[in-house]
Motif scaffolding. Structure first.
Motif, PDB file in Angstrom:
ATOM      1  N   THR A  76      47.903  29.604  43.081  1.00  0.00           N
ATOM      2  CA  THR A  76      46.645  30.153  42.584  1.00  0.00           C
ATOM      3  C   THR A  76      46.868  31.403  41.755  1.00  0.00           C
ATOM      4  O   THR A  76      46.223  31.602  40.728  1.00  0.00           O
ATOM      5  N   ALA A  91      43.998  35.537  37.719  1.00  0.00           N
ATOM      6  CA  ALA A  91      43.952  34.670  38.900  1.00  0.00           C
ATOM      7  C   ALA A  91      42.608  34.786  39.614  1.00  0.00           C
ATOM      8  O   ALA A  91      41.914  35.798  39.539  1.00  0.00           O
ATOM      9  N   ASP A  92      42.237  33.715  40.319  1.00  0.00           N
ATOM     10  CA  ASP A  92      40.968  33.652  41.045  1.00  0.00           C
ATOM     11  C   ASP A  92      41.188  34.190  42.468  1.00  0.00           C
ATOM     12  O   ASP A  92      41.481  33.432  43.398  1.00  0.00           O
ATOM     13  N   LYS A  95      38.645  33.099  45.290  1.00  0.00           N
ATOM     14  CA  LYS A  95      38.951  31.829  45.943  1.00  0.00           C
ATOM     15  C   LYS A  95      39.822  32.046  47.174  1.00  0.00           C
ATOM     16  O   LYS A  95      39.599  31.420  48.228  1.00  0.00           O
TER      17      LYS A  95
END
Length: 434
Positions: A76, A91-92, A95
């Motif tokens: 991720t 980047a997320d 999440k």
């Protein structure tokens, strides 16, 4: 002819005086009692005001965090494995936080319930996690027990500002969310930690992310430039008016105007700055530069008056002795009179700076009320100051801004107290009695 029936002896003067003394002493006792009562009431009101501010604001120096085991998955954060800062920044991270929440509450499957669960985390938590990962890329690929910033409603709940026993319709936190928080608290995953964000971040529309760093830097730049401009001009004007200027109608007119300017409402200086510095000279709005120019105009009368009083306090014998040994008038002032008057001059200057630090009205007129998120880096960057920041927060409806408003007032009062204490200490340390 005297009335023979009137046998009352005439009162002596001493008896009349004694009788009047009793009345005068009684009036003096009443006056002292009224004075002591007034002082006591004033102190009580000041203590109540400070107590109210402190009780509302001290909780802002702590912030609620939720501990979660977050898997910083490389797939991720950095799927290419290059550790490129641009890739890490995109980047997320939200999440990752949501996945950690779902692992803590696997029974939550409904979409609406998941949204409620995710809403317990601050919208700024991913940015804070991003900063941590970018500062230490070695964390990528590991699972870390991290303290994640909670939303302001959860913060208010944990701090007791939201009554858990109140009807659900009367509070912003649902019963379901209270149950989740109770479970996290029982596991030791909820804690109040020192609120570093309050001192390191600029303002924000989210209470848990709002800080005073931008306002503090704006106040610092404004006060620094104000002092650099007002101190030499004010002291020079006072020295000329007191020691060199001829006594005529023009100097009398200047003295009257200086005294009148010290009593002019501060918002008038803001209007002057708006019309002259911004409208005519084109100085950028909402910058410490234009704020310092306005504050200089406002503090100059105070510095000039205080400096003249300090110069007057130096005995004439000092001037006569210096002139007698061959010093010029300018040498007499700069080598003998001015150093002896400097403690009083500094005291007046610090008091003037303290007044400038607490001013709001003139700064509102020159655009310092703008919503500034970034911390200013110089005198020409857009900025705000601490009193204006307090004004903006006080107008916000969220309960989280109430405690931050009071906390910012505590910081402002602390600065004012330090500045006034410095003025008193300087006066006592360097003051000379003639």
């Amino acid at each position: 002819m005297n009335n023979p029936a009137d046998t009352t002896p005439p009162r002596r003067a001493i008896d009349i005086v004694n009788a009047s003394l009793k009345r005068r002493y009684a009036r003096e006792r009443r006056f002292r009692w009224l004075g002591a009562t007034a002082v006591t009431l004033g102190m009580v009101f000041v203590v109540l005001l400070f107590a109210d501010i402190i009780l509302k604001g001290y909780t802002a120096f702590q912030q609620t965090y939720i501990q979660l085991p977050i898997e910083l998955a490389a797939a991720t954060i950095d799927p290419d494995g290059t550790r490129d800062p641009a890739t890490l920044a995109r980047a997320d991270y939200m999440k990752l936080i949501r996945e950690a929440l779902r692992e803590q509450f696997p029974e939550v499957r409904d979409r609406r319930d998941r949204r409620r669960l995710n809403s317990m985390i601050s919208v700024g938590a991913p940015d804070l996690l991003r900063e941590r990962v970018m500062a230490d890329p070695a964390l990528i690929g590991t699972t870390q027990e991290l303290w994640i910033l909670a939303d302001d409603d959860i913060d208010m709940l944990v701090k007791g500002y939201i009554d858990r026993n109140a009807p659900e319709s009367d509070r912003r936190v649902s019963d379901q969310m209270i149950g989740w928080i109770n479970r996290l608290e029982a596991e030791g995953r909820v804690a109040k930690r020192f609120n570093t964000i309050f001192f390191t971040h600029g303002t924000s529309r989210e209470p848990e992310l709002a800080g005073i760093a931008g306002a503090l830097m704006g106040s610092f730049y404004t006060l620094a430039l104000t002092f650099l401009l007002s101190f030499p001009i004010g002291v020079g004007a006072a020295l000329y008016l007191e020691e060199f200027a001829p006594k005529n109608r023009w100097t009398d007119l200047i003295e009257v105007n200086v005294n009148n300017l010290a009593a002019v409402p501060s918002i008038v200086f803001g209007l002057l700055g708006l019309a002259v510095f911004i409208g005519f000279f084109g100085v950028p709005r909402s910058t410490p530069l234009v704020a310092a120019l306005v504050m200089t105009l406002m503090t100059l009368p105070t510095i000039i008056i205080a400096s003249r009083v300090a110069l007057k306090s130096v005995p004439p014998s000092i001037r006569e002795a210096a002139l007698g040994v061959g010093a010029s008038p300018l040498q007499t002032q700069f080598h003998h009179v001015l150093p002896l008057a400097l403690p009083g001059i500094l005291t007046g200057s610090i008091i003037g700076m303290a007044r400038a630090l607490g001013e709001t009205a003139p700064l509102l007129m020159i655009g310092m009320i703008a919503f500034i998120v970034d911390i200013p880096k110089g005198f020409t960057d857009a900025a705000t100051v601490l009193p204006v920041q307090i004004f903006l927060w006080a107008d916000s409806p969220e309960r989280g801004f109430v405690e931050r408003t009071s906390a910012a007032i505590i910081v402002l009062l602390a600065f004012l107290f330090v500045m006034n204490l410095a003025a008193v200490l300087l006066r006592r340390r360097f003051e000379r009695r003639w």
